[in-house]
Scaffold this motif. Structure first.
Motif, PDB file in Angstrom:
ATOM      1  N   ALA A 430       0.834  -1.205   0.000  1.00 53.77           N
ATOM      2  CA  ALA A 430       0.000   0.000   0.000  1.00 53.77           C
ATOM      3  C   ALA A 430       0.870   1.257   0.000  1.00 53.77           C
ATOM      4  O   ALA A 430       0.601   2.220  -0.733  1.00 53.77           O
ATOM      5  CB  ALA A 430      -0.928  -0.009   1.209  1.00 53.77           C
ATOM      6  N   LYS A 431       1.916   1.276   0.811  1.00 56.89           N
ATOM      7  CA  LYS A 431       2.824   2.432   0.829  1.00 56.89           C
ATOM      8  C   LYS A 431       3.535   2.593  -0.511  1.00 56.89           C
ATOM      9  O   LYS A 431       3.732   3.717  -0.997  1.00 56.89           O
ATOM     10  CB  LYS A 431       3.845   2.262   1.947  1.00 56.89           C
ATOM     11  CG  LYS A 431       3.271   2.326   3.352  1.00 56.89           C
ATOM     12  CD  LYS A 431       4.362   2.150   4.389  1.00 56.89           C
ATOM     13  CE  LYS A 431       3.811   2.221   5.809  1.00 56.89           C
ATOM     14  NZ  LYS A 431       4.876   2.019   6.822  1.00 56.89           N
ATOM     15  N   ALA A 443       0.764  10.624   0.840  1.00 52.73           N
ATOM     16  CA  ALA A 443      -0.555  10.383   0.243  1.00 52.73           C
ATOM     17  C   ALA A 443      -1.196   9.125   0.795  1.00 52.73           C
ATOM     18  O   ALA A 443      -2.348   8.825   0.471  1.00 52.73           O
ATOM     19  CB  ALA A 443      -0.429  10.280  -1.278  1.00 52.73           C
ATOM     20  N   TYR A 444      -0.456   8.411   1.622  1.00 53.71           N
ATOM     21  CA  TYR A 444      -0.944   7.167   2.227  1.00 53.71           C
ATOM     22  C   TYR A 444      -1.482   7.468   3.624  1.00 53.71           C
ATOM     23  O   TYR A 444      -0.846   8.161   4.419  1.00 53.71           O
ATOM     24  CB  TYR A 444       0.205   6.164   2.290  1.00 53.71           C
ATOM     25  CG  TYR A 444       0.056   5.042   3.284  1.00 53.71           C
ATOM     26  CD1 TYR A 444      -0.662   3.901   2.975  1.00 53.71           C
ATOM     27  CD2 TYR A 444       0.658   5.127   4.536  1.00 53.71           C
ATOM     28  CE1 TYR A 444      -0.775   2.867   3.884  1.00 53.71           C
ATOM     29  CE2 TYR A 444       0.557   4.086   5.450  1.00 53.71           C
ATOM     30  CZ  TYR A 444      -0.165   2.962   5.120  1.00 53.71           C
ATOM     31  OH  TYR A 444      -0.281   1.949   6.017  1.00 53.71           O
ATOM     32  N   ALA A 445      -2.685   6.971   3.914  1.00 52.15           N
ATOM     33  CA  ALA A 445      -3.295   7.159   5.235  1.00 52.15           C
ATOM     34  C   ALA A 445      -3.800   5.811   5.724  1.00 52.15           C
ATOM     35  O   ALA A 445      -4.502   5.097   4.998  1.00 52.15           O
ATOM     36  CB  ALA A 445      -4.436   8.165   5.175  1.00 52.15           C
ATOM     37  N   ARG A 446      -3.440   5.480   6.962  1.00 54.50           N
ATOM     38  CA  ARG A 446      -3.809   4.193   7.529  1.00 54.50           C
ATOM     39  C   ARG A 446      -4.818   4.380   8.651  1.00 54.50           C
ATOM     40  O   ARG A 446      -4.654   5.245   9.514  1.00 54.50           O
ATOM     41  CB  ARG A 446      -2.569   3.471   8.079  1.00 54.50           C
ATOM     42  CG  ARG A 446      -2.869   2.151   8.780  1.00 54.50           C
ATOM     43  CD  ARG A 446      -1.573   1.515   9.266  1.00 54.50           C
ATOM     44  NE  ARG A 446      -1.818   0.297  10.041  1.00 54.50           N
ATOM     45  CZ  ARG A 446      -2.041   0.275  11.345  1.00 54.50           C
ATOM     46  NH1 ARG A 446      -2.042   1.416  12.044  1.00 54.50           N
ATOM     47  NH2 ARG A 446      -2.254  -0.872  11.970  1.00 54.50           N
ATOM     48  N   PHE A 447      -5.869   3.570   8.629  1.00 53.87           N
ATOM     49  CA  PHE A 447      -6.890   3.565   9.671  1.00 53.87           C
ATOM     50  C   PHE A 447      -6.908   2.172  10.296  1.00 53.87           C
ATOM     51  O   PHE A 447      -7.191   1.178   9.609  1.00 53.87           O
ATOM     52  CB  PHE A 447      -8.270   3.904   9.103  1.00 53.87           C
ATOM     53  CG  PHE A 447      -8.375   5.303   8.554  1.00 53.87           C
ATOM     54  CD1 PHE A 447      -8.853   6.334   9.338  1.00 53.87           C
ATOM     55  CD2 PHE A 447      -7.981   5.576   7.253  1.00 53.87           C
ATOM     56  CE1 PHE A 447      -8.945   7.629   8.838  1.00 53.87           C
ATOM     57  CE2 PHE A 447      -8.065   6.860   6.746  1.00 53.87           C
ATOM     58  CZ  PHE A 447      -8.550   7.888   7.544  1.00 53.87           C
ATOM     59  N   LEU A 490      -5.751   3.021   3.569  1.00 53.50           N
ATOM     60  CA  LEU A 490      -5.595   1.648   4.034  1.00 53.50           C
ATOM     61  C   LEU A 490      -6.413   1.445   5.298  1.00 53.50           C
ATOM     62  O   LEU A 490      -6.214   2.138   6.299  1.00 53.50           O
ATOM     63  CB  LEU A 490      -4.122   1.349   4.322  1.00 53.50           C
ATOM     64  CG  LEU A 490      -3.826  -0.050   4.869  1.00 53.50           C
ATOM     65  CD1 LEU A 490      -4.067  -1.105   3.800  1.00 53.50           C
ATOM     66  CD2 LEU A 490      -2.401  -0.142   5.399  1.00 53.50           C
ATOM     67  N   PHE A 491      -7.334   0.497   5.268  1.00 58.68           N
ATOM     68  CA  PHE A 491      -8.147   0.144   6.429  1.00 58.68           C
ATOM     69  C   PHE A 491      -7.651  -1.216   6.916  1.00 58.68           C
ATOM     70  O   PHE A 491      -7.998  -2.261   6.348  1.00 58.68           O
ATOM     71  CB  PHE A 491      -9.625   0.111   6.061  1.00 58.68           C
ATOM     72  CG  PHE A 491     -10.128   1.437   5.538  1.00 58.68           C
ATOM     73  CD1 PHE A 491     -10.504   2.441   6.410  1.00 58.68           C
ATOM     74  CD2 PHE A 491     -10.196   1.683   4.175  1.00 58.68           C
ATOM     75  CE1 PHE A 491     -10.950   3.668   5.939  1.00 58.68           C
ATOM     76  CE2 PHE A 491     -10.646   2.900   3.695  1.00 58.68           C
ATOM     77  CZ  PHE A 491     -11.018   3.900   4.585  1.00 58.68           C
ATOM     78  N   ILE A 529      -8.727   2.519  -2.449  1.00 53.90           N
ATOM     79  CA  ILE A 529      -9.188   1.969  -1.173  1.00 53.90           C
ATOM     80  C   ILE A 529      -8.593   0.575  -1.009  1.00 53.90           C
ATOM     81  O   ILE A 529      -8.745  -0.281  -1.889  1.00 53.90           O
ATOM     82  CB  ILE A 529     -10.724   1.894  -1.119  1.00 53.90           C
ATOM     83  CG1 ILE A 529     -11.347   3.248  -1.506  1.00 53.90           C
ATOM     84  CG2 ILE A 529     -11.177   1.451   0.257  1.00 53.90           C
ATOM     85  CD1 ILE A 529     -11.063   4.357  -0.554  1.00 53.90           C
ATOM     86  N   ILE A 530      -7.919   0.362   0.108  1.00 54.06           N
ATOM     87  CA  ILE A 530      -7.303  -0.939   0.370  1.00 54.06           C
ATOM     88  C   ILE A 530      -7.742  -1.412   1.748  1.00 54.06           C
ATOM     89  O   ILE A 530      -7.552  -0.707   2.744  1.00 54.06           O
ATOM     90  CB  ILE A 530      -5.768  -0.865   0.301  1.00 54.06           C
ATOM     91  CG1 ILE A 530      -5.309  -0.414  -1.094  1.00 54.06           C
ATOM     92  CG2 ILE A 530      -5.150  -2.218   0.647  1.00 54.06           C
ATOM     93  CD1 ILE A 530      -3.810  -0.248  -1.205  1.00 54.06           C
ATOM     94  N   PHE A 531      -8.336  -2.592   1.800  1.00 52.86           N
ATOM     95  CA  PHE A 531      -8.668  -3.249   3.053  1.00 52.86           C
ATOM     96  C   PHE A 531      -7.673  -4.389   3.258  1.00 52.86           C
ATOM     97  O   PHE A 531      -7.334  -5.104   2.305  1.00 52.86           O
ATOM     98  CB  PHE A 531     -10.090  -3.806   3.033  1.00 52.86           C
ATOM     99  CG  PHE A 531     -11.149  -2.787   2.772  1.00 52.86           C
ATOM    100  CD1 PHE A 531     -11.686  -2.038   3.805  1.00 52.86           C
ATOM    101  CD2 PHE A 531     -11.631  -2.557   1.489  1.00 52.86           C
ATOM    102  CE1 PHE A 531     -12.670  -1.099   3.575  1.00 52.86           C
ATOM    103  CE2 PHE A 531     -12.612  -1.626   1.245  1.00 52.86           C
ATOM    104  CZ  PHE A 531     -13.129  -0.888   2.293  1.00 52.86           C
ATOM    105  N   THR A 532      -7.205  -4.555   4.475  1.00 57.67           N
ATOM    106  CA  THR A 532      -6.338  -5.695   4.784  1.00 57.67           C
ATOM    107  C   THR A 532      -6.993  -6.552   5.853  1.00 57.67           C
ATOM    108  O   THR A 532      -7.770  -6.055   6.676  1.00 57.67           O
ATOM    109  CB  THR A 532      -4.948  -5.243   5.270  1.00 57.67           C
ATOM    110  OG1 THR A 532      -5.064  -4.658   6.575  1.00 57.67           O
ATOM    111  CG2 THR A 532      -4.339  -4.252   4.308  1.00 57.67           C
ATOM    112  N   SER A 533      -6.673  -7.830   5.817  1.00 62.71           N
ATOM    113  CA  SER A 533      -7.262  -8.761   6.775  1.00 62.71           C
ATOM    114  C   SER A 533      -6.314  -9.935   6.983  1.00 62.71           C
ATOM    115  O   SER A 533      -5.620 -10.370   6.053  1.00 62.71           O
ATOM    116  CB  SER A 533      -8.616  -9.258   6.272  1.00 62.71           C
ATOM    117  OG  SER A 533      -9.133 -10.256   7.128  1.00 62.71           O
ATOM    118  N   ASN A 534      -6.273 -10.412   8.211  1.00 64.04           N
ATOM    119  CA  ASN A 534      -5.521 -11.623   8.544  1.00 64.04           C
ATOM    120  C   ASN A 534      -6.451 -12.815   8.752  1.00 64.04           C
ATOM    121  O   ASN A 534      -6.049 -13.822   9.342  1.00 64.04           O
ATOM    122  CB  ASN A 534      -4.684 -11.403   9.805  1.00 64.04           C
ATOM    123  CG  ASN A 534      -3.582 -10.390   9.586  1.00 64.04           C
ATOM    124  OD1 ASN A 534      -3.023 -10.293   8.496  1.00 64.04           O
ATOM    125  ND2 ASN A 534      -3.267  -9.621  10.616  1.00 64.04           N
TER     126      ASN A 534
END
Length: 690
Positions: A430-431, A443-447, A490-491, A529-534
């Protein structure tokens, strides 16, 4: 009574001569069935104004709330809310239309109405009218020559206090002593409501008064403020039916009208708008599609390319302006000339209008860099060819702006769902995308979605509603996008968010916008929009223990895809997965071939840190480090943690370098050799000079 022409609400035939029939409280009788029912709006006025007409004909007073500062139209011409309401009230039979607001006091939007108002006030009887039932008779008015100050002095009274003077002013108004003077007219809320109450209670003339922004009216004297509100409510309920005008013309409304116009009816006292069937609330929302179509037809000549626009192009603009206010549509016409964007390209015009930027980063990208996106991203994200290839393909599609239909332009440029083992490069990718597309990682923001596990946490994203703590600040997500519309969002660990929070993303993914508690809309059309999940990562260790290095990427992808789908069904939000399914990217586990590359990158960062801070050259013994780190990462329990575990293993080597610098204090220009012995002990020594 003849029913009005539904296409022209102002064209109503006059009733037969004679007093209009009224009910016991002065209200008009029920509207005949011929006059009931919804009426479509056309170029004469918006639909809510037609509804206002029906309410007035039923004998109700109306509180208008909502878009009272928007632009509308009246008689096929653009008009402000004030011009529209005042013009409509006059067209419906009002001989005097007065307008009060906290800034200007009582004014008259239409020519000649101020003089008529003064004449009506001058004709009011000086003696006090009979009090309404339930009220105590007030003190009889004194003559104009009475000097209260002289009476107090003769009685030995002290000088009057400010409260006493305010009380006298109230009594003089209540006693009917208000008279217009040359160049002066009472404008305070309390005085105006007192006079309006007397005028609308008289059938001598058809009058209409609008009180705007009364929800913002404040007074240092709470008793006076409450008195003004009570008078306004009394004026609304005690208004009577006016006699027909002497010259015929349109039929007057069933009562002399007393209207309120506020931005939010919730700010009014509850007792003011409730418990009385003679007072109705009418909400004014943004223009619907038919109203936007009419509004655009009125403004067509003002758009760049408007006279040449075809019907299909106008219809495309009607759909693209969904949710926009009339004022914004008028401003859109100006944008079409300022940004040289014709109406024939509605999506581009809307984009320029909403973002208000002179440089579009997407158009500034080097075509060669975009074509080599997979290669560039693969240099930073090791061992994820499938994920890098999928992301590069979406970036290339966003660059050339090719999609199914035109509606996709309002949606985000791309939406991904990164899933896979922990520590394999999801956040790093994402970065890397943010730096590749927009030039810098800012320009990258992480939530972190683990902070949004409670239901009320949804307010943090889109802002608290009016009246709640934090309302003025807006939402964290909407504020970020409004400030930087070109962003990679990034969520992280989306599965930990509350289902109510997930609902916010449905609108973002489908419509590309989100409105905060203050009513301001953030547009996501230029965002990734990027969602991440484990989800499913806890089972990777078991899979490795079962099949070892023979665990293929295809089997891993099948495992994670099934785990994600089951997770969203468990959360009760399968529709979110349905929208994200094309963008689901499964990351591969850490393979033996990638361990050395990741370790060399981390050691290179450590050497750069030493060079920058101490001007010392740090060199690593690859012959000893590579087999050591490969052996450490061979255990399934370590490989399950991915690249983070490699960094954890290298921590012992970093600690040895720190101890060497503390103990030996290498001088600038020295070279230091770091490695690992055959039994896994870190070793850091000065390199011998030749």
């Amino acid at each position: 009574m003849t029913a009005p022409d539904p296409r022209h609400p102002r064209l109503v035939k006059s009733p037969p001569p004679g007093p209009a029939p009224t009910g016991g409280d002065g209200a008009a009788p029920s509207v005949p069935p011929a006059e009931a029912g919804p009426v479509p709006a056309d170029g004469m006025m918006p639909l809510w104004a037609v509804s206002l007409r029906w309410e007035l004909r039923r004998g109700r007073q109306v509180v208008l709330d909502g878009a009272i500062r928007d632009r509308w139209w009246f008689e096929d011409r653009p008009a402000s809310f004030r011009s529209l309401v005042a013009g409509a009230l006059e067209a419906w039979g009002a001989e005097v239309v007065g307008w009060w607001d906290p800034v200007d006091g009582l004014t008259f939007p239409l020519a000649g109405h101020a003089e008529r108002f003064d004449g009506l006030v001058a004709a009011l009887p000086r003696d006090h009218r009979a009090p309404p039932p339930g009220e105590h008779p007030r003190e009889a008015p004194r003559t104009a020559g009475t000097d209260r100050r002289g009476e107090r002095e003769e009685a030995g009274d002290a000088a009057p206090s400010p409260a006493t003077r305010r009380g006298e002013e109230r009594r003089r108004t209540q006693d009917g002593l208000f008279r217009p003077r040359a160049g002066r007219r009472a404008n305070s809320f309390e005085d105006v409501t007192a006079v309006v109450r007397r005028l609308v209670s008289s059938p001598e003339a058809a009058t209409a008064f609008v009180f705007q922004d009364v929800d913002h009216h404040l007074s240092a004297d709470k008793a006076e403020a409450h008195l003004g509100w009570m008078r306004l409510r009394a004026a609304m309920t005690e208004a009577v039916v006016p006699r027909p005008g002497p010259h015929g013309g349109p039929a007057p409304h069933s009562r002399n009208a007393v209207l309120c116009a506020v931005g939010d009816v919730g700010r009014l006292p509850g007792w003011f708008v409730l418990d009385d069937p003679r007072v109705a609330t009418l909400h004014i929302g943004p223009p619907d599609p038919s109203q936007r179509r009419l509004w655009l037809s009125l403004l067509r000549e003002e758009f760049n390319g408007g006279p040449q626009a075809g019907r299909g192009e106008v219809e495309a603009l009607v759909g693209a302006t969904d949710g926009m206010a009339g004022w914004e549509i008028h401003a859109l016409a100006r944008t079409s000339w300022l940004r040289s964007s014709p109406v024939q390209k509605p999506d581009k015009l809307l984009e320029l209008h909403r973002l208000n930027v002179s440089v579009d980063p997407w158009t500034q990208l080097d075509r060669e860099v975009v074509a080599r996106a997979a290669e560039v991203l693969g240099e930073r994200v090791v061992g994820q060819p499938a994920a890098v290839s999928a992301v590069a393909g979406v970036l290339q599609s966003a660059f050339v702006s090719i999609d199914f239909g035109d509606s996709g332009t309002a949606r985000p440029r791309g939406a991904f769902f990164f899933v896979g083992p922990t520590g394999v490069g999801k956040t790093e990718l994402a970065k890397s995308v943010a730096e590749l597309m927009f030039g810098d990682q800012s320009a990258y923001a992480r939530f972190d979605m683990s902070e949004y596990q409670q239901e009320h946490a949804a307010e943090r994203l889109a802002g608290a509603p009016p009246g709640y703590v934090g309302y003025e600040q807006g939402g964290e997500l909407t504020r970020r996008v409004q400030e930087r519309p070109f962003s990679v969002l990034l969520f992280d660990e989306i599965e930990k968010a509350h289902p109510k929070v997930l609902d916010k993303f449905l609108q973002i993914l489908e419509d590309g916008r989100l409105t905060d508690g203050r009513g301001q809309t953030a547009h996501f059309s230029q965002c990734l929009i990027i969602f991440t999940s484990n989800t499913g990562a806890d089972a990777v260790q078991d899979l490795l223990a079962e099949v070892g290095d023979d665990l293929s990427y295809e089997r891993l992808r099948e495992h994670f895809t099934r785990a994600v789908e089951e997770k969203f069904r468990e959360l009760g939000r399968p529709e979110i997965y349905g929208r994200l399914k094309p963008g689901v990217v499964v990351f591969d586990m850490l393979r033996h071939a990638h361990v050395v590359r990741i370790a060399d990158r981390l050691l290179g960062q450590l050497a750069e840190s030493v060079r920058e801070r101490h001007q010392v050259e740090l060199v690593f013994d690859s012959a000893g480090v590579h087999p050591w780190i490969t052996g450490r990462m061979a255990a399934p329990e370590r490989r399950a943690y991915g690249g983070r575990q490699i960094r954890n293993e290298l921590e012992v080597l970093r600690a040895a370098v720190v101890r060497h610098f503390i103990t030996h204090r290498p001088a600038p220009g020295d070279r230091v050799l770091a490695g690992v012995t055959h039994d896994g002990v870190p070793r850091v020594v000065p390199e011998r000079r030749a």
